[in-house]
Design an enzyme around this catalytic site. Structure first.
Site, PDB file in Angstrom:
ATOM      1  N   ALA A  13      36.017 -58.031  30.735  1.00  0.00           N
ATOM      2  CA  ALA A  13      37.430 -57.546  30.500  1.00  0.00           C
ATOM      3  C   ALA A  13      37.069 -56.777  29.022  1.00  0.00           C
ATOM      4  O   ALA A  13      36.178 -57.160  28.385  1.00  0.00           O
ATOM      5  CB  ALA A  13      38.358 -58.713  30.210  1.00  0.00           C
ATOM      6  N   GLY A  36      34.944 -60.468  33.279  1.00  0.00           N
ATOM      7  CA  GLY A  36      35.319 -59.624  34.410  1.00  0.00           C
ATOM      8  C   GLY A  36      34.614 -58.914  35.306  1.00  0.00           C
ATOM      9  O   GLY A  36      34.738 -58.667  36.366  1.00  0.00           O
ATOM     10  N   GLU A  48      33.405 -61.251  37.965  1.00  0.00           N
ATOM     11  CA  GLU A  48      34.562 -61.647  38.400  1.00  0.00           C
ATOM     12  C   GLU A  48      34.946 -60.205  39.448  1.00  0.00           C
ATOM     13  O   GLU A  48      35.382 -60.606  40.661  1.00  0.00           O
ATOM     14  CB  GLU A  48      35.522 -61.967  37.797  1.00  0.00           C
ATOM     15  CG  GLU A  48      35.281 -63.103  37.028  1.00  0.00           C
ATOM     16  CD  GLU A  48      36.205 -63.369  35.715  1.00  0.00           C
ATOM     17  OE1 GLU A  48      36.386 -62.512  34.913  1.00  0.00           O
ATOM     18  OE2 GLU A  48      37.017 -64.543  35.944  1.00  0.00           O
ATOM     19  N   GLU A 108      32.884 -66.132  28.924  1.00  0.00           N
ATOM     20  CA  GLU A 108      34.221 -66.428  27.984  1.00  0.00           C
ATOM     21  C   GLU A 108      33.980 -67.172  27.131  1.00  0.00           C
ATOM     22  O   GLU A 108      34.683 -67.289  25.859  1.00  0.00           O
ATOM     23  CB  GLU A 108      35.086 -66.447  29.078  1.00  0.00           C
ATOM     24  CG  GLU A 108      35.647 -65.188  29.862  1.00  0.00           C
ATOM     25  CD  GLU A 108      34.709 -64.710  31.243  1.00  0.00           C
ATOM     26  OE1 GLU A 108      33.594 -65.660  31.244  1.00  0.00           O
ATOM     27  OE2 GLU A 108      35.135 -64.095  31.977  1.00  0.00           O
TER      28      GLU A 108
END
Ligand code: CAA
Length: 258
Positions: free
Chosen positions: A66, A109, A112, A132
């Site tokens: 992300a 992300g 993911e 993260e």
């Protein structure tokens, strides 16, 4: 006609190809990219000429997570109200099979997103991780759930608690990755596999995906019951008659998706 800023979206034969294209940020997933991914998946879902989807990035990065710069100053209230779950759900609602073709970094992300696809093909340069924790947060696009299911508790805890990266060989050993390839073969092999899937009866391909997804999400008995229903239902299709007749006649089947 959708204009994509951060993606390249094209069809190759019967395959929808999505290429993440934010090279300066190692394809970091900001709100715009996530929205465009949903739009591209919806467009391919609606396009009868497309039977499968491939998502890829660059040689250096599938996606490095992300977008940290976009998130850095967010308050709890902002994070809570800007929930990406409904947007990801639009991508996940695609019934057509998808392959993530991963070279370089698939972190946070990015990992993911790869796990939201139905399978992952990895270049031997691929690096997977959920870093993260090093940022003071935890995975937010499903990583704790999908990674744990894909690789088991021990490996998921190791990766998510230490933030370390795992290479393609370890990812394949652990069950996260379906195939490991030399980088120059990655996209071609993903496109070939997707083209192959697209060439089968769409009724069978979508049923197969739906059934395997239940193995991932639900209970064994629920999954076996669904599989049996789908298996039996496919006997109502012309493609089943054609597929089996072609086998008996020793010829190639001509599937018509009916
Ligand atoms: N968000 C925003 N920008 C990013 C980014 C990210 N996730 N990852 C890389 N970039 C940017 C860098 O800031 C840098 O930009 P500038 O040139 O403007 O400084 C550019 O991409 C190139 O990156 P590096 O210079 O860092 O490249 P490197 O080769 O030295 O390192 C890397 C590569 C190890 C992947 C490193 O970039 C890195 O650690 N990135 C962050 C990985 C990460 O923590 N991902 C998780 C994000 S949080 C998340 O994803 C939450 C969630 O689950 C929802």
């Amino acid at each position: 006609e959708t204009n994509y800023d951060a993606l390249l979206v094209e069809t190759r034969g019967a395959v929808g190809l999505i290429t993440l294209n934010r090279p300066k940020a190692l394809n970091a997933l900001n709100a715009r990219v996530i929205e465009e991914l949903a739009l591209a998946f919806e467009a391919f879902e609606a396009d009868d000429a497309v039977g499968a989807v491939v998502v890829t990035g660059s040689e250096r990065a599938f996606a490095a997570g992300a977008d940290i710069k976009e998130m850095a100053d967010k308050t709890y209230a902002e994070a809570f109200l800007e929930d990406f779950t409904p947007t990801w759900r639009r991508l996940l609602a695609c019934r057509k099979p998808s392959i993530a073709a991963v070279a370089g970094y698939a972190l946070g992300g990015g990992c993911e997103l790869a796990m939201m696809c139905d399978m992952i093909f990895a270049a031997d340069t691929a690096k997977f991780g959920q870093p993260e924790i090093t940022l003071g947060i935890v995975p937010g696009f499903g990583g704790t759930q999908r990674l744990a299911r894909a690789v088991g508790k021990a490996k998921a805890m190791d990766l998510i608690l230490t933030g370390r990266m795992m290479d393609a060989a370890e990812a394949e050993r652990s069950g996260l990755v379906a195939r490991v390839l030399p980088p120059e073969r990655l996209l071609d092999e993903a496109l070939e596999a997707a083209e192959k899937i697209a060439g089968f009866s769409r009724l069978a391909a979508l049923s197969a995906k739906e059934a395997v997804d239940v193995a991932f999400e639900g209970s064994l008995s629920e999954g076996v019951r669904l599989e049996r229903r789908l298996f039996q239902a496919l006997f109502a299709t012309e493609d089943q008659k054609e597929g089996m007749a072609a086998f008996v006649d020793k010829r190639k089947p001509a599937f018509r998706n009916r």
